[in-house]
Design an enzyme around this catalytic site. Sequence first.
Site, PDB file in Angstrom:
ATOM      1  CG  LEU A  76      -1.751  -1.242   1.475  1.00 51.83           C
ATOM      2  CD1 LEU A  76      -2.687  -1.018   2.651  1.00 51.83           C
ATOM      3  CD2 LEU A  76      -2.535  -1.630   0.238  1.00 51.83           C
ATOM      4  CG  ASN A  77       3.995   3.614  -2.446  1.00 49.90           C
ATOM      5  OD1 ASN A  77       4.663   3.833  -1.444  1.00 49.90           O
ATOM      6  ND2 ASN A  77       4.268   4.170  -3.611  1.00 49.90           N
ATOM      7  CG  ASP A 215       4.521   3.362   6.778  1.00 51.87           C
ATOM      8  OD1 ASP A 215       3.948   2.252   6.704  1.00 51.87           O
ATOM      9  OD2 ASP A 215       4.145   4.280   7.522  1.00 51.87           O
ATOM     10  CE  LYS A 362       1.931   4.125  10.625  1.00 52.39           C
ATOM     11  NZ  LYS A 362       1.425   4.017   9.227  1.00 52.39           N
TER      12      LYS A 362
END
Length: 443
Positions: A76-77, A215, A362
């Site tokens: 998921l980018n 990430d 994050k």
Amino acid sequence: MSCFDAIETKMQGVGLSAAAINAFRHSVNVLASNQSMMIPEAEIEPSAGVAEWESLVEATPEADAALLAQAVLIKLNGGLGTGMGLQKAKSLLEIKPGVTFLDLIVRQVQSLRERAGYPVNILLMNSFSTSADTMAHLARYAEGGFADPQQVEMIQNRVPKLHTDTLQPVEYAANPDLEWCPPGHGDIYPALVGSGWLEKLLAAGVKYAFISNSDNLGAQMDTRFLRWFAESGVPFVMEVTRRTEADKKGGHLATRKADGQPLLREIAQCPEEDVASFQNIEKHRYFNTNNLWIRLDALHEYLQANGGVLPLPVIRNVKTVDPRDASTPEVYQLETAMGAAIQCFPGARAVCVPRSRFFPVKTCSDLLLLRSDAVEINEAGLMSLAPECKGVAPIVQLNSKLYKLVDSLESLGVPSLKHVTKLTVTGSHQFAAGEPLSGEVTV
């Protein structure tokens, strides 16, 4: 449903697929029905019988080339690193000098391809905001086919914001882009269908998908677990890890009392009177890492049997059209979570993984840890903690006001953290590069 007509017209007008429209229709139907979107404590019980990762992989041989050829790594980018001061894909953050998240993802896939002697599949779910930056960066890997969007890219959908009083799509001439919002990572399922990628992968003999956030450097396709997953016949596996105080607001795993099916409960789905139970990490011990393993043939069969829609629980967020202007109209933003699909598949399971498989970035505190010598990255792009850490990552807490943006780390410097248990920086400071620290340090 007549109130959906204007929504459907709006979505068709920007070229969204029938799969995306039908998925959003389900969300709007749930909203309009006035049924509760909450998951009360009385309807669930703590998860039991969660398998341990180590016990599964230790007893399982590595996947062979034939099995690797049947796997796809999906990242998921779609996120921008705006919260950290970036105006580009978050995966383009540098972890080590000249090395980004995206570079390491490519390196991991290249290593799998060398091991398999086969072009192991990778698919990036980009958003309209991250596609151009991502594909431009991948141009350096054109020889491996990474720069061809037809081979590696799927675009995330978007959905209309809805007026809270009428449920009609909002119009905002001052900035039409603000009429739309992301649908949450549960969009992975309609995106796979609407883009044609699900059919394309199945036609190529690909059965097993490992999905994770770009990430999360700890989310690596483990070939032993791939072997276990393929041989188990389980249609859906969620990687969970044990909650700590830092995770008490994150989505947790539970079991539905009515039928014993595992489910995911997010804080937005918890009634106010049950928040204390939600945050009780001794009662609800596991939280979702957003690392998922899915059998694509099982997903296809489920969609075929349910009108092409995965009926995920709906998360309703109340915002204003312009989130920076409280005087603009109030709207609903509807989201779904991809991990919530665990409740859709009979036989779905959760597996408790080591904390090393959940290493997201994050904040700048997370990024400083990754840039330090406490984290090692090998030639295959795989991350591990330095031996000196003895399996436990140092805790890094930077002043969130002084060190909110990535640029602020340049003046801070990167000390040695491999002998540190906890680093707290409360004011402005500058470390010498590699400055040795040890134990619990407060600056």
